[in-house]
Design an enzyme around this catalytic site. Structure first.
Site, PDB file in Angstrom:
ATOM      1  N   GLU A  28     -83.412  99.350  16.211  1.00 32.94           N
ATOM      2  CA  GLU A  28     -84.156  98.478  17.128  1.00 32.94           C
ATOM      3  C   GLU A  28     -84.531  99.258  18.393  1.00 32.94           C
ATOM      4  OE1 GLU A  28     -82.620  94.738  19.198  1.00 32.94           O
ATOM      5  OE2 GLU A  28     -83.730  93.819  17.556  1.00 32.94           O
ATOM      6  N   HIS A  53     -67.665 105.355  -4.488  1.00 32.26           N
ATOM      7  CA  HIS A  53     -67.748 104.861  -5.866  1.00 32.26           C
ATOM      8  C   HIS A  53     -69.040 104.087  -6.109  1.00 32.26           C
ATOM      9  CE1 HIS A  53     -63.693 106.149  -6.860  1.00 32.26           C
ATOM     10  NE2 HIS A  53     -63.445 105.898  -5.583  1.00 32.26           N
ATOM     11  N   GLY A  95     -79.868  93.373  24.794  1.00 32.79           N
ATOM     12  CA  GLY A  95     -79.056  92.626  23.830  1.00 32.79           C
ATOM     13  C   GLY A  95     -78.131  93.518  23.016  1.00 32.79           C
ATOM     14  N   ARG A  96     -78.670  94.624  22.508  1.00 32.27           N
ATOM     15  CA  ARG A  96     -77.851  95.493  21.647  1.00 32.27           C
ATOM     16  C   ARG A  96     -76.912  96.390  22.446  1.00 32.27           C
ATOM     17  NH1 ARG A  96     -83.178  96.217  21.481  1.00 32.27           N
ATOM     18  NH2 ARG A  96     -84.116  98.183  22.161  1.00 32.27           N
ATOM     19  N   GLU A 113     -82.237  81.024  15.532  1.00 36.06           N
ATOM     20  CA  GLU A 113     -81.030  80.926  14.705  1.00 36.06           C
ATOM     21  C   GLU A 113     -79.870  80.367  15.521  1.00 36.06           C
ATOM     22  OE1 GLU A 113     -83.030  83.479  14.962  1.00 36.06           O
ATOM     23  OE2 GLU A 113     -83.465  84.323  12.985  1.00 36.06           O
ATOM     24  N   LYS A 143     -78.510  85.958  24.890  1.00 37.96           N
ATOM     25  CA  LYS A 143     -79.054  86.434  26.167  1.00 37.96           C
ATOM     26  C   LYS A 143     -80.181  85.506  26.626  1.00 37.96           C
ATOM     27  CE  LYS A 143     -81.328  90.298  28.360  1.00 37.96           C
ATOM     28  NZ  LYS A 143     -81.901  91.625  28.254  1.00 37.96           N
ATOM     29  N   LYS A 174     -91.224  86.060  14.309  1.00 38.26           N
ATOM     30  CA  LYS A 174     -90.718  84.817  14.915  1.00 38.26           C
ATOM     31  C   LYS A 174     -91.856  83.823  15.100  1.00 38.26           C
ATOM     32  CE  LYS A 174     -87.164  87.153  17.696  1.00 38.26           C
ATOM     33  NZ  LYS A 174     -86.685  87.438  19.038  1.00 38.26           N
TER      34      LYS A 174
HETATM   35  O1  F6P Z   1     -84.885  89.344  17.649  1.00 40.34           O
HETATM   36  C1  F6P Z   1     -84.211  90.446  18.140  1.00 40.34           C
HETATM   37  C2  F6P Z   1     -83.329  90.093  19.303  1.00 40.34           C
HETATM   38  O2  F6P Z   1     -84.094  89.807  20.426  1.00 40.34           O
HETATM   39  C3  F6P Z   1     -82.327  91.199  19.599  1.00 40.34           C
HETATM   40  O3  F6P Z   1     -82.850  92.185  20.402  1.00 40.34           O
HETATM   41  C4  F6P Z   1     -81.211  90.429  20.208  1.00 40.34           C
HETATM   42  O4  F6P Z   1     -80.008  91.148  20.216  1.00 40.34           O
HETATM   43  C5  F6P Z   1     -81.176  89.221  19.309  1.00 40.34           C
HETATM   44  O5  F6P Z   1     -82.522  88.953  19.016  1.00 40.34           O
HETATM   45  C6  F6P Z   1     -80.520  88.009  19.895  1.00 40.34           C
HETATM   46  O6  F6P Z   1     -81.110  87.628  21.099  1.00 40.34           O
HETATM   47  P1  F6P Z   1     -80.422  86.613  22.078  1.00 40.34           P
HETATM   48  O7  F6P Z   1     -79.137  87.211  22.528  1.00 40.34           O
HETATM   49  O8  F6P Z   1     -81.396  86.404  23.190  1.00 40.34           O
HETATM   50  O9  F6P Z   1     -80.179  85.339  21.307  1.00 40.34           O
END
Ligand code: F6P
Length: 516
Positions: free
Chosen positions: A345, A376, A259-260, A208, A202, A485
Site C-alpha cells: 500500500e 511443504h 493507517g498502516r 466494513e 482512523k 470503494k
Molecule cells: O482502504 C484502505 C485503508 O484506507 C487503509 O489505508 C486503512 O488502513 C484502512 O483502509 C482502514 O481505514 P480506517 O482506519 O480509516 O478505517
C-alpha cells in the site's frame, strides 16, 4: 522536497546499470563465498534487536558501495531528516509523517513537534491507564477489535506474536471483513456483559468497520446490553464521528499517523490490553531504538537503508517481481499480511511525487506463510521454479515453549532452506537439478519480545520509507484503494434493485447471476 532526487536521475544509477551488465547479472554466491572468507562478517549488520545476515544476497562490497552511493545521491538522508523534523513529506495529502513520534521518549525533540508530542503523551497515558483497568476487570472476558487494514493488521499481528506475554484471562477477537461470517462467528461466542468492543478506524467512515460496528451495537442492544460507554470504545482520529455513532469512550490520534503506521497509536489499544502498559512501552522503546538507528547510522551500516537498496537492486536490475517472507516462528503468522499492507500500500505506486509516470518498477509482491509450513507447500517453486524469488528468513534464537528439540529442528530447517537456495544441487541431473544461487536475507532476533518486535516492525517501516524515497514516490498515500470503494457504493443498491443500466456486460451478467 527539493532535496529528493529520483534514482534514475543520479550518476549512481548509470553505474549500477554498468555493474549489472558487466557482472551483476552473472553474480554467483558460491563463487563469492569461495573468493572472500570474510564475506559473512562484511555483509552482516547488527541493528537494535535485529541481526541481519545479508551475505547470501547477490552483492559484494563494491556493489554495496555503489548502491549506498545511490542512496546518498537520491537524498535519502535529507528526506529522512525532514520526516524526523515533522515536515509535510506526504505531498499529495499535505501531511507530516510522524508515526515515529508515537514511540519517542520526548528528549531532544525538535521544537516544531513539541505540541504534538504533548498530545501523544497525554493520549498514551490515558489509553494505558484504560488498558490496565480493562486488564483488572475480570468481568470483561472478550475483547473484540473491529477494524480493517491498518486498524486490524498491526494489532492482530502483534497480539499473536506476543502471545507469551498475553494475559490469558481474556480472549481476543479481530473482526475485519464485511463478510458476515466473521462477525457472526465471533458474536456466537460472546455475552454482552463480558464483552468490550473496540471500534478502530482512523477515518470512522470505512464501510466494513462501520457495518460491523453497527451490527455489533445492534446485537449488544438486542441482547439487553445497555452500557455503551463501558462496552464500546472508539479508536479514531475522528472523535466527533465516534460520538455521533454513540460511543463516548474514545482515544484519538492524528492525521499525521498513516493507517498502516498506526499500531503505535490508540490503534494499539488491543495490544496494550493484551500485554499490559509496561510491555506496550517496551514495544514503543524497541521501535524507538530502531528509529534512532535509522536516523543516525551511516547509510553503509544502516539496516533499513541496506535492505531497501537490495529491494531496488532486485526489482529494477534483476527484474525480480516478488519477495517471500519466511518467518520461522509461528507467532509471526500474520507478519506477511501486515507487511503486504505496509509495503504494497505504501510503495505500490506508478508515478513519482510530481505525478510523472515512472519508467521503472516499484514495490515487489510480498507474500509468504510461516515457513515451516511453506516448506511443504510453495518452497518447491522457490528452489526449482522458473522465477527467482528473494526470500527473507526471520528466525528467533531463544524461545520459551519448553520444547527445545522442536526449536532446534525448526532452526535447522531455516538454515537448511537458506543454504539449499544458495547452493542448489549441481550434480543431480534432470528433475533433481537445483540451480541454486537464489538470494536470501536472514534476520535474527535474540528473542521475540515486545521490544524486539517493535524494532523489527520499525525496521520494515523505514525500509519502506527508504525504498519509496529512492523510487521518488509518495509512500504515504493510497489513492488506488478509492475507486473500488466508490464502485461498490454504486453496485450495492443495484444488487437489490437489479438495475444494470450502464454497466459493462461482465459486471451486469455477474450481478444478475448473484440475484437469481
Ligand atoms: O482502504 C484502505 C485503508 O484506507 C487503509 O489505508 C486503512 O488502513 C484502512 O483502509 C482502514 O481505514 P480506517 O482506519 O480509516 O478505517
Amino acid at each position: 522536497m527539493s532535496m529528493r532526487q529520483r534514482c534514475d536521475a543520479t550518476p549512481a544509477w548509470g553505474q549500477l546499470r554498468e555493474c549489472f551488465e558487466s557482472r551483476g547479472r552473472y553474480f554467483d554466491l558460491r563463487a563469492a563465498f569461495a573468493a572472500d572468507p570474510g564475506r559473512y562478517q562484511a555483509l552482516s549488520l547488527q541493528a537494535p534487536h535485529v541481526f541481519a545476515d545479508l551475505s547470501k544476497n547477490l552483492i559484494d562490497g563494491p556493489l554495496q558501495a555503489t548502491l549506498t552511493s545511490l542512496a546518498q545521491q537520491c537524498g535519502v538522508a535529507a528526506h529522512r531528516d525532514a520526516m524526523f523534523r515533522g515536515e509535510p513529506i506526504n505531498p499529495t495529502e499535505d501531511r507530516a509523517v510522524m508515526h515515529w513520534l508515537l514511540r519517542h521518549p520526548g528528549t531532544d525533540l525538535p521544537a516544531a513537534v513539541q505540541a504534538e508530542f504533548a498530545q501523544v503523551r497525554q493520549v498514551l497515558d490515558a489509553m494505558l491507564a484504560y488498558a490496565q483497568a480493562v486488564r483488572e476487570d475480570a468481568a470483561i472476558t472478550d475483547i473484540v477489535n473491529i477494524g480493517i487494514g491498518g486498524s486490524d493488521l498491526g494489532p492482530q499481528m502483534a497480539v499473536l506474536a506476543l502471545d507469551e506475554f498475553v494475559d490469558h484471562g481474556k480472549r481476543y477477537h479481530f473482526v475485519s471483513s464485511v463478510d458476515g461470517h466473521e462477525l457472526s462467528a465471533v458474536l456466537r461466542q460472546l455475552r454482552p456483559e463480558s464483552t468490550l468492543f473496540l471500534v478502530a478506524s482512523k477515518s470512522f467512515t470505512t464501510l466494513e468497520t462501520m457495518t460491523n460496528a453497527r451490527s455489533a451495537k445492534a446485537w449488544f442492544e438486542a441482547q439487553g446490553g445497555r452500557d455503551i460507554a463501558r462496552h464500546f470504545c472508539a479508536l479514531t482520529s475522528h472523535v466527533q464521528a465516534a460520538a455521533e455513532f454513540g460511543i463516548t469512550t474514545t482515544f484519538g490520534f492524528w492525521d499525521w499517523v498513516g493507517g498502516r503506521y498506526s499500531m503505535w497509536s490508540a490503534i494499539g489499544l488491543p495490544i496494550a490490553i493484551a500485554i499490559g502498559p509496561q510491555r506496550f512501552r517496551q514495544l514503543l522503546a524497541g521501535a524507538h531504538a530502531m528509529d534512532e538507528h535509522f536516523r543516525t547510522a551511516p547509510l553503509a551500516h544502516n539496516l533499513p537503508v541496506q535492505l531497501a537498496l537490495l529491494d531496488l537492486w532486485y526489482r529494477n536490475f534483476h527484474g525480480y517481481t516478488s519477495r517471500s517472507v519466511a518467518p520461522y516462528h509461528s507467532g509471526l503468522r500474520r507478519m506477511q499480511a501486515y507487511l503486504q499492507q505496509l509495503e504494497m500500500e505504501s510503495n505500490g505506486k506508478r508515478v513519482d511525487t510530481a505525478g510523472q509516470t515512472l519508467p521503472y518498477a516499484t514495490s515487489p509482491v510480498i507474500w509468504g506463510e510461516p515457513a515451516a509450513n511453506g516448506q511443504h507447500a510453495y518452497f518447491q517453486m522457490l528452489h526449482q521454479g522458473s522465477d527467482v524469488i528473494p526470500v527473507e528468513f526471520i528466525a528467533v534464537k531463544k524461545v520459551a515453549h519448553g520444547l527445545p528439540e522442536h526449536h532446534h529442528k525448526l532452526l535447522a530447517n531455516g538454515l537448511a532452506q537458506a543454504q539449499a537456495l544458495m547452493l542448489g544441487q549441481q550434480d543431480a541431473g534432470g528433475h533433481r537439478h537445483m540451480p541454486g544461487n537464489r538470494p536470501s536475507t536472514f534476520l535474527l532476533l535474540e528473542e521475540l519480545t515486545p521490544a524486539s518486535l517493535g524494532a523489527l516492525i520499525a525496521l520494515y517501516e523505514h525500509r519502506v520509507f527508504t525504498a519509496g524515497s529512492l523510487w521518488g514516490i509518495n509512500s504515504f498515500d493510497q489513492w488506488g484503494v478509492e475507486l473500488g470503494k466508490v464502485l461498490a457504493q454504486n453496485l450495492e443498491p443495484r444488487l437489490l434493485s437489479g438495475d444494470v443500466t450502464g454497466l459493462d456486460a461482465s459486471t451486469a451478467g455477474l450481478l444478475q447471476r448473484l440475484r437469481g
